[in-house]
Design a protein around this motif. Sequence first.
Motif, PDB file in Angstrom:
ATOM      1  N   LEU A   7       0.723  -1.190  -0.055  1.00  0.00           N
ATOM      2  CA  LEU A   7       0.098   0.040  -0.021  1.00  0.00           C
ATOM      3  C   LEU A   7       1.021   1.152   0.030  1.00  0.00           C
ATOM      4  O   LEU A   7       0.659   2.158  -0.707  1.00  0.00           O
ATOM      5  N   LEU A   8       2.045   1.264   0.967  1.00  0.00           N
ATOM      6  CA  LEU A   8       3.007   2.450   0.787  1.00  0.00           C
ATOM      7  C   LEU A   8       3.523   2.743  -0.774  1.00  0.00           C
ATOM      8  O   LEU A   8       3.541   3.654  -1.159  1.00  0.00           O
ATOM      9  N   ASP A   9       4.016   1.402  -1.438  1.00  0.00           N
ATOM     10  CA  ASP A   9       4.464   1.628  -2.786  1.00  0.00           C
ATOM     11  C   ASP A   9       3.376   2.186  -3.517  1.00  0.00           C
ATOM     12  O   ASP A   9       3.658   3.039  -4.511  1.00  0.00           O
ATOM     13  N   GLN A  10       1.833   1.722  -3.496  1.00  0.00           N
ATOM     14  CA  GLN A  10       1.177   2.335  -4.248  1.00  0.00           C
ATOM     15  C   GLN A  10       0.520   3.919  -3.754  1.00  0.00           C
ATOM     16  O   GLN A  10       0.383   4.460  -5.035  1.00  0.00           O
ATOM     17  N   MET A  11       0.943   4.301  -2.651  1.00  0.00           N
ATOM     18  CA  MET A  11       0.641   5.695  -2.416  1.00  0.00           C
ATOM     19  C   MET A  11       1.923   6.475  -2.393  1.00  0.00           C
ATOM     20  O   MET A  11       1.775   7.802  -1.893  1.00  0.00           O
ATOM     21  N   HIS A  12       2.957   5.903  -2.822  1.00  0.00           N
ATOM     22  CA  HIS A  12       4.422   6.755  -2.423  1.00  0.00           C
ATOM     23  C   HIS A  12       4.448   8.357  -2.757  1.00  0.00           C
ATOM     24  O   HIS A  12       4.413   9.157  -2.171  1.00  0.00           O
ATOM     25  N   ASP A  13       3.908   8.488  -4.027  1.00  0.00           N
ATOM     26  CA  ASP A  13       3.978   9.760  -4.753  1.00  0.00           C
ATOM     27  C   ASP A  13       2.915  10.717  -4.198  1.00  0.00           C
ATOM     28  O   ASP A  13       3.058  11.817  -3.719  1.00  0.00           O
ATOM     29  N   ALA A  14       1.864  10.291  -3.581  1.00  0.00           N
ATOM     30  CA  ALA A  14       0.829  10.942  -2.619  1.00  0.00           C
ATOM     31  C   ALA A  14       1.237  11.410  -1.419  1.00  0.00           C
ATOM     32  O   ALA A  14       1.169  12.433  -0.857  1.00  0.00           O
ATOM     33  N   LEU A  15       1.992  10.491  -0.783  1.00  0.00           N
ATOM     34  CA  LEU A  15       2.583  10.604   0.624  1.00  0.00           C
ATOM     35  C   LEU A  15       3.754  11.712   0.420  1.00  0.00           C
ATOM     36  O   LEU A  15       3.749  12.418   1.348  1.00  0.00           O
ATOM     37  N   ILE A  16       4.526  11.538  -0.506  1.00  0.00           N
ATOM     38  CA  ILE A  16       5.661  12.662  -0.648  1.00  0.00           C
ATOM     39  C   ILE A  16       4.875  14.030  -0.926  1.00  0.00           C
ATOM     40  O   ILE A  16       5.426  14.948  -0.167  1.00  0.00           O
ATOM     41  N   ALA A  17       3.933  14.143  -1.680  1.00  0.00           N
ATOM     42  CA  ALA A  17       3.202  15.370  -1.859  1.00  0.00           C
ATOM     43  C   ALA A  17       2.327  15.929  -0.486  1.00  0.00           C
ATOM     44  O   ALA A  17       2.253  17.124  -0.607  1.00  0.00           O
ATOM     45  N   GLN A  18       2.041  14.815   0.055  1.00  0.00           N
ATOM     46  CA  GLN A  18       1.328  15.200   1.316  1.00  0.00           C
ATOM     47  C   GLN A  18       2.019  16.175   2.368  1.00  0.00           C
ATOM     48  O   GLN A  18       1.274  16.961   2.861  1.00  0.00           O
ATOM     49  N   GLN A  19       3.120  15.833   2.410  1.00  0.00           N
ATOM     50  CA  GLN A  19       4.202  16.586   3.731  1.00  0.00           C
ATOM     51  C   GLN A  19       3.580  16.197   5.098  1.00  0.00           C
ATOM     52  O   GLN A  19       2.684  15.221   5.261  1.00  0.00           O
ATOM     53  N   TYR A  20       3.981  17.101   5.947  1.00  0.00           N
ATOM     54  CA  TYR A  20       3.442  17.144   7.489  1.00  0.00           C
ATOM     55  C   TYR A  20       3.692  18.280   7.948  1.00  0.00           C
ATOM     56  O   TYR A  20       4.191  19.280   7.265  1.00  0.00           O
ATOM     57  N   PHE A  21       3.011  18.722   9.138  1.00  0.00           N
ATOM     58  CA  PHE A  21       3.041  20.037   9.550  1.00  0.00           C
ATOM     59  C   PHE A  21       4.416  20.158  10.533  1.00  0.00           C
ATOM     60  O   PHE A  21       4.752  19.305  11.243  1.00  0.00           O
ATOM     61  N   SER A  22       5.083  21.221  10.442  1.00  0.00           N
ATOM     62  CA  SER A  22       6.053  21.498  11.430  1.00  0.00           C
ATOM     63  C   SER A  22       6.187  23.113  11.662  1.00  0.00           C
ATOM     64  O   SER A  22       5.765  23.802  10.556  1.00  0.00           O
ATOM     65  N   ALA A  23       6.421  23.396  13.020  1.00  0.00           N
ATOM     66  CA  ALA A  23       6.439  24.900  13.274  1.00  0.00           C
ATOM     67  C   ALA A  23       7.368  24.971  14.237  1.00  0.00           C
ATOM     68  O   ALA A  23       7.693  23.980  15.050  1.00  0.00           O
ATOM     69  N   ALA A  24       7.950  26.285  14.432  1.00  0.00           N
ATOM     70  CA  ALA A  24       8.745  26.567  15.725  1.00  0.00           C
ATOM     71  C   ALA A  24       7.557  27.119  16.726  1.00  0.00           C
ATOM     72  O   ALA A  24       7.080  28.028  16.263  1.00  0.00           O
ATOM     73  N   ASP A  25       7.956  27.027  17.835  1.00  0.00           N
ATOM     74  CA  ASP A  25       6.961  27.711  18.881  1.00  0.00           C
ATOM     75  C   ASP A  25       7.883  28.931  19.725  1.00  0.00           C
ATOM     76  O   ASP A  25       8.724  28.742  20.231  1.00  0.00           O
ATOM     77  N   LEU A  26       7.222  30.006  19.086  1.00  0.00           N
ATOM     78  CA  LEU A  26       7.909  31.079  19.351  1.00  0.00           C
ATOM     79  C   LEU A  26       7.545  31.784  20.382  1.00  0.00           C
ATOM     80  O   LEU A  26       6.153  31.823  20.665  1.00  0.00           O
ATOM     81  N   PRO A  27       8.240  32.380  21.486  1.00  0.00           N
ATOM     82  CA  PRO A  27       7.563  33.523  22.283  1.00  0.00           C
ATOM     83  C   PRO A  27       6.757  34.502  21.791  1.00  0.00           C
ATOM     84  O   PRO A  27       6.858  35.134  20.612  1.00  0.00           O
ATOM     85  N   GLY A  28       5.665  34.997  22.705  1.00  0.00           N
ATOM     86  CA  GLY A  28       4.961  35.936  21.953  1.00  0.00           C
ATOM     87  C   GLY A  28       5.555  37.332  22.273  1.00  0.00           C
ATOM     88  O   GLY A  28       6.518  37.446  23.111  1.00  0.00           O
TER      89      GLY A  28
END
Length: 738
Positions: A449-470
């Motif tokens: 299933l991962l092989d079948q979805m490989h390109d979709a998962l690459i394009a999907q990305q994930y969320f990343s952020a820096a937690d900065l002081p206000g």
Amino acid sequence: MVLPFRDINVQVSPDCYIFKSPSTPNAPALTVDRPTGEIRLSDAALLAGKRVTRVFSIKGILGVIQLRLDKYILVITKDEQIGRLKGHMVHRIVQVEFLPVHERQLSDPDEDRFLGLLRSFLKSGPMYYSYTLDLTNSFQRQAAQQDAARAAGHAESPLWMRADDRFFWNRFVQSDLIEYRNRGARGQLGVQAGIDPYILPVMFGMLEIHPTTFRGRSLTIALITRRSRFRAGTRFFSRGIDEDGHVANYNETEQIVVLNDSGQSSLGGYSGTGDIQMGKGGSSGDTQILSYVQTRGSVPVFWGEINNLKYTPRLEVRGDAGGIEAAFPAASAHFTEQVRIYGDNYLVNLVNQKGRERRVKEAYERMVKFLAGGGTGSNSSGSSSSNKDLNEKSAAAGAAAAASRRGGSISGAAERQRYTQSQLDRVHYIYFDFHSETKGARLDRAKLLLDQMHDALIAQQYFSAADLPGHGGGAARLEPRTLQMSVVRTNCMDCLDRTNVVQSMLARWTLERMFADLGIMARGGTLVDQDPAFELLFRNLWADNADRVAQSYAGTGAMKTDMTRTGRRTQIGALRDGQVAVTRYCLNNFFDGPRQDAFDLFLGAYSPPEAGGAHLVFADRRPVLIRAVPYVLAFAVFFVLVGLFTRRLPDAAVLPMRIFLLFWLVVAAYSARFVLRSGELYVNWPKLIPRPASVEDYHAAMAKARKDKLLGSFVARHERGLSTARYMSAEEGKKRIE
């Protein structure tokens, strides 16, 4: 930003309940009048002279609920600290106390039953809250809310206002406080913002937080599964989709990694390259958040399984052209909302393509084609399950999602229709026959299933952020680095066992990608090769998630958790699955009715009748003779066992004992046959909101019982003798169903 009070003292007076925060003496006190139940804010100093019969402290107010005779304030009196996530403490509710507005003098069986349902539900339901962190929203949605507030120049809303309505589990029982907040009461008209700190949003599901290390680097890994409050319920009494577009057993699961979490310990920075580590110009010591979101939900067509005491219930699927067309508006609303929230949706269907599940698979695929054709039933490439179409589309999925989030107003019916269809074009269907591919304990083949979805998962990305002081002493803010542009929506029949195996596999693939992007593991490496201890933690975390989600829906832990915990199918795991299957059979047939009633009562799907109206909601209206058959069966089996295992005197006659055994064997066989043939009469159905399909099957079974050669005439005679009052109660139940 307005946050809930961490400390609330309750003063019980003969004419009111007084709630106030000792650490915030200038804040108004919340009073609930007795016996009217009217809510208002008062000056705490003016209430100091009231006669008080009891004073105690609580963790928060869960809500207020009206039952048949009285209104009750639900207060959290005991909790358990789960851990800190990004410096915010998370709590699990352990104990809830009911504060009655009236002092009830009369005993009412329905009121006692309602209270028993709620107490049992609150005792077993895994509910979590935080005074400072929004547990109902993913970190990506939290960042979007902060950006929107800054762009508008507004301060952040109170915590309960920012909660995702789907996962604001106590939203219904908080409705009295929210109504007062928005409209006020007599003498206090208008918005009453002073009540905001008393409104505490609660999430239902699973939450675990583990401070740990990976290859010597300190980090925190957490897993949150949020269960939707819409169409919530138990396994066989909540299936498919409803007319509003809500599907059964809908859960959002977020896997979170926190680096340099100052709330857990003094973590130093670490070396590495790339934008994520350095925050595109930030410091490597910044607290960084990485998260990956998946969803699960029942097949979005009208279908269900009707309990009848058989191991495999009767499957009812409206999968023909008429059924798909009828479900189209609901499915369209469901996926339009999913695309609006998450971007492109990749629908991974794990239902078997053979056997009894085949009808559900085919109905799902017809619905996907119907959606792709704009409700005309014609197919288009927008929802094709072919790998070629999937890979071609996945490259552009991120850009499309970003464009959708920028948004714009939609005016006019034609424009709304075009907008809806453009959303539905971003729904991609992927079929994977999990049981067929992994038979023979070949779990490794699930990676196809991962092989079948490989390109979709690459394009999907994930969320990343820096937690900065206000700035200026304000609250901390999330500064996004990357966004997750799509979501994988996985389902099997129950959205439990197979679903969790696949979700854990996708989560592992994404986590390895995160670590590779961070530079703390080699690209192409695996968790087990890099850090076996962390690998074990990861496996158990997802297996715990499987058990919690299954417990709330099916009443047991999940099956196939040996695959998740050990990575392979084991004999012990197979034996455990057999035990789980038998337990589920018993629970789903004989105990899930009250559990479903508890869901419906707490979430507001059912409103108890007022005092003076119809009563005995939970009365068993089956004829006495029908109810007696299982007891006759039990007595017959008992006498057969007594006859078989009682020691016989040497000179005792054999014939009387044989006649005795033969008689009770015949009685047992006939009783068992009657119970199995009329299984729908012995299922513990929900009584508050009967399911229409189950009502039809119940009446069909009753008609069959009336035709029984031995008992039929007695059943019919007993029914003719039923009182008019019982018929009136039945008619009232029928009206509630309609």
